[in-house]
Scaffold this active site. Structure first.
Site, mmCIF file in Angstrom:
data_model
loop_
_atom_site.group_PDB
_atom_site.id
_atom_site.type_symbol
_atom_site.label_atom_id
_atom_site.label_comp_id
_atom_site.label_asym_id
_atom_site.label_seq_id
_atom_site.Cartn_x
_atom_site.Cartn_y
_atom_site.Cartn_z
ATOM 1 C CB SER A 192 -0.878 -0.001 1.260
ATOM 2 O OG SER A 192 -1.506 1.251 1.458
ATOM 3 C CE1 TYR B 201 -3.969 -2.059 5.205
ATOM 4 C CE2 TYR B 201 -3.239 0.168 4.684
ATOM 5 C CZ TYR B 201 -3.690 -1.076 4.281
ATOM 6 O OH TYR B 201 -3.854 -1.338 2.930
#
Length: 244
Positions: free
Chosen positions: A142, A155
């Protein structure tokens, strides 16, 4: 497309979003697809659609947190198509929240799926790739694996871990690796955010900027289509207008 025809590609997190879009894209280019995810109805529908369009696909209900499920998915590829050329480790979760919210259950879920799920996939396929002295491991990190964002500590940590694991996996081997760093791309990630404040912020962000998952599928196709002596190690993808 060059180097795609008849390649056998395993995709985890294949039941929606980037995984689903990539399955269709690669199948249309001539690859044979092995789909893994937890929702059997979704997997069957995707495999049926691929077959209806003249492609080939197999599927197996797969929880990437379970090492044995990953191993069974690799074995399915071999049993059905006789080989494995690439694996796209795409399964992921993003139930982000401020650390102060103490959503420790979500922290552990992200570590299990985003990190251990990638490691389980690598462990399942690596002996095959080492024996044949070729193979391609792709993984979805990501932009949160390149930059730390407030309210997304865990995350971000999991996605930085994916970056490190993938960089090390390629070094000095015959195995190609590609790490993908998407920004706001259509997926079910936002739907999994349980923290009300975080959910509202991410939903507004994605509603404003998100691009179709097919855009990431294009990048996967590009990486896979390169000659065997060429490795596209990292690709960052996001909306032109998003300030990421």
């Amino acid at each position: 497309m060059q180097n795609i025809q008849d390649k056998v590609v395993i995709i985890t997190g294949a039941s929606s979003g980037i995984g689903e879009a990539t399955a269709y894209k690669l199948a249309a280019a001539g690859a044979k697809i092995v789909l893994g995810a937890r929702r059997e109805d979704k997997l069957k529908a995707i495999a049926d659609k691929i077959a209806q369009n003249g492609g080939e696909a197999a599927y197996r209900v797969t929880d990437v947190v379970k090492a044995e499920d990953n191993q069974a998915l690799v074995q399915l590829a071999k049993d059905r198509f006789g080989k494995v050329d690439a694996i796209f480790l795409n399964a992921g979760l993003m139930p982000s929240s401020p650390l102060s919210a103490l959503e420790t259950g979500n922290w552990n879920a992200m570590v299990d799926v985003n990190i251990k799920g990638v490691l389980n996939g690598i462990a399942a396929v690596l002996p095959t790739f080492e024996a044949q002295k070729s193979g391609h491991v792709l993984s979805t990190s990501s932009v949160a694996g390149l930059k730390v964002y407030a309210g997304a500590a865990v995350y971000c940590g999991t996605k930085w871990a994916v970056k490190a694991i993938m960089e090390s996996a390629q070094a000095g081997t015959h195995i190609r690796t590609t790490t993908l760093y998407p920004a706001a791309v259509q997926s079910e990630l936002v739907a999994g955010i349980t923290n009300e404040q975080a959910s509202k912020g991410y939903r507004e962000l994605y509603d404003t900027y998100e691009i179709p998952a097919d855009r990431v599928a294009n990048a996967v196709l590009f990486a896979l289509s390169q000659p065997e002596d060429t490795d596209i190690s990292e690709i960052t993808i996001g909306p032109t207008t998003q300030p990421w």
